[in-house]
Design an enzyme around this catalytic site. Structure first.
Site, short mmCIF file in Angstrom:
data_model
loop_
_atom_site.label_atom_id
_atom_site.label_comp_id
_atom_site.label_asym_id
_atom_site.label_seq_id
_atom_site.Cartn_x
_atom_site.Cartn_y
_atom_site.Cartn_z
N LYS A 57 -2.41 6.17 -4.17
CA LYS A 57 -3.50 7.10 -3.84
C LYS A 57 -3.26 8.48 -4.43
O LYS A 57 -2.13 8.96 -4.47
CB LYS A 57 -3.64 7.25 -2.32
CG LYS A 57 -3.65 5.95 -1.55
CD LYS A 57 -3.95 6.14 -0.08
CE LYS A 57 -3.65 4.87 0.70
NZ LYS A 57 -2.22 4.68 1.00
N ASP A 68 0.84 -1.20 0.00
CA ASP A 68 0.00 0.00 0.00
C ASP A 68 0.88 1.25 0.00
O ASP A 68 1.57 1.53 0.97
CB ASP A 68 -0.89 0.00 1.24
CG ASP A 68 -1.80 1.23 1.26
OD1 ASP A 68 -2.79 1.22 0.50
OD2 ASP A 68 -1.49 2.20 1.97
N TYR A 123 3.47 9.57 -0.40
CA TYR A 123 4.52 8.89 0.37
C TYR A 123 5.88 9.04 -0.34
O TYR A 123 6.91 8.70 0.23
CB TYR A 123 4.25 7.39 0.54
CG TYR A 123 2.99 6.99 1.27
CD1 TYR A 123 2.20 7.92 1.93
CD2 TYR A 123 2.59 5.65 1.32
CE1 TYR A 123 1.05 7.52 2.59
CE2 TYR A 123 1.44 5.25 1.98
CZ TYR A 123 0.67 6.20 2.62
OH TYR A 123 -0.46 5.79 3.27
N HIS A 165 -7.09 9.84 -1.83
CA HIS A 165 -6.46 9.74 -0.50
C HIS A 165 -7.33 10.35 0.61
O HIS A 165 -7.47 9.77 1.68
CB HIS A 165 -5.09 10.41 -0.55
CG HIS A 165 -4.11 9.89 0.45
ND1 HIS A 165 -2.76 9.84 0.22
CD2 HIS A 165 -4.28 9.39 1.70
CE1 HIS A 165 -2.14 9.33 1.28
NE2 HIS A 165 -3.05 9.06 2.19
#
Ligand code: A2P
Length: 281
Positions: A78, A48, A53, A111
């Site tokens: 996301k 994930d 990120y 997100h």
């Protein structure tokens, strides 16, 4: 360990996802790749990630370097809040995919709904179109409340396959889970371990753990599984990664599930991020 060791959920679009995945937040660069490859070799099949990120490259590299065939691995990412406008969302999804260096992603989520910004329906349309183009196999949302999902369904006729929300024994999300289940949406849990907070020292959980000769973390992750929730625990430590998958050789009783339910509290979120108010870009 092979894929067969982890059961799967069937999504409302007919695709499948493992019932537990690996969270990659803060796993970046070479060290991140090593952690993810360790996780894959311990048996994880779902990674994930998120555009925000800044590790989609590392995720893609881990998948490409792994000996596990691509079609047995699942990669999720996301869309960030700053790119909800339709044209930007389309480009961002493409960019996510190119960053991984893969031919497709398995799951792509919005997100955060960012309701004050009010563009999540445009973003959703971009995900629907990306799925039609084959860039992503399944589409879903993250941190969406029932009212946001109702709006998506009303405006586009397409329900998300997955809703990834903060969910741990201290914040059990009963109402959201019931809503998701009614719409055949798999609820996924971020920070299932409460980001290693006081939850991991809870006395009630410790008592249950002792009964099964398991750790508190294993009790928590088994609880998610028995609720039908897809948890994505993160660990950079290969031993803990392995331990976090050892959930399928015991079962919590109804009484134990009820005892864990009593730990739920209205202020159980880690950082008070209520999606009705909190926005992330
Ligand atoms: P580490 O990466 O050093 O293992 P969450 O998934 O709820 O965000 O929690 C992630 C945190 O939980 C990380 O700090 C991780 O630390 C820790 N963690 C993960 N698995 C375990 C475990 N089995 N025992 C103790 N801490 C764990």
């Amino acid at each position: 360990m092979s894929r067969a060791d982890i059961p799967t959920f069937t999504l409302n679009d007919g695709n499948h996802l493992p019932v537990i995945g690996f969270g990659t937040y803060q796993l970046n660069g070479r060290e991140g790749i090593d952690s993810m490859m360790a996780a894959i070799s311990r048996g994880y099949r779902l990674l994930d990630s998120a555009f925000n990120y800044e590790n989609e490259g590392a995720v893609g590299q881990a998948v490409r370097q792994s000996e596990v065939p691509r079609d047995q691995l699942f990669v999720a990412s996301k869309l960030p809040g700053r790119h909800h406008k339709y044209d930007q969302a389309v480009v961002t999804i493409e960019e996510s995919l190119y960053r991984t260096g893969l031919d497709y992603l398995d799951l792509y989520l919005i997100h955060w709904p960012n309701p004050k910004q009010g563009l999540f329906v445009e973003a959703w349309q971009a995900l629907i179109d990306a799925q039609k183009r084959g860039l992503v196999k399944s589409i879903g949302v993250s941190n969406f409340l029932p009212e946001h999902i109702d709006t998506l369904i009303k405006e586009t006729g397409v329900a998300p396959a997955v809703n990834q929300v903060e969910l741990s024994p201290y914040f059990a999300q009963d109402k959201q889970r019931a809503f998701d289940a009614k719409h055949n949406i798999v609820t996924e849990a971020w920070s299932p371990l409460g980001r290693a907070s006081a939850l991991l020292e809870d006395q009630h959980l410790q008592e249950i753990a002792a009964r099964y000769d398991k750790s508190i973390v294993q009790i928590i992750l088994r609880w998610h599984f028995q609720l039908g929730v897809l948890a994505i625990p993160k660990s950079s430590n290969p031993e803990r990664q392995k331990q976090n998958l050892e959930l399928f050789d015991f079962a919590l009783s109804d009484d134990e599930m009820a005892a864990i339910k009593r730990l739920d509290r209205p202020d159980g979120r880690i950082n008070d991020q209520d999606p009705a108010e909190y926005e992330e870009f």
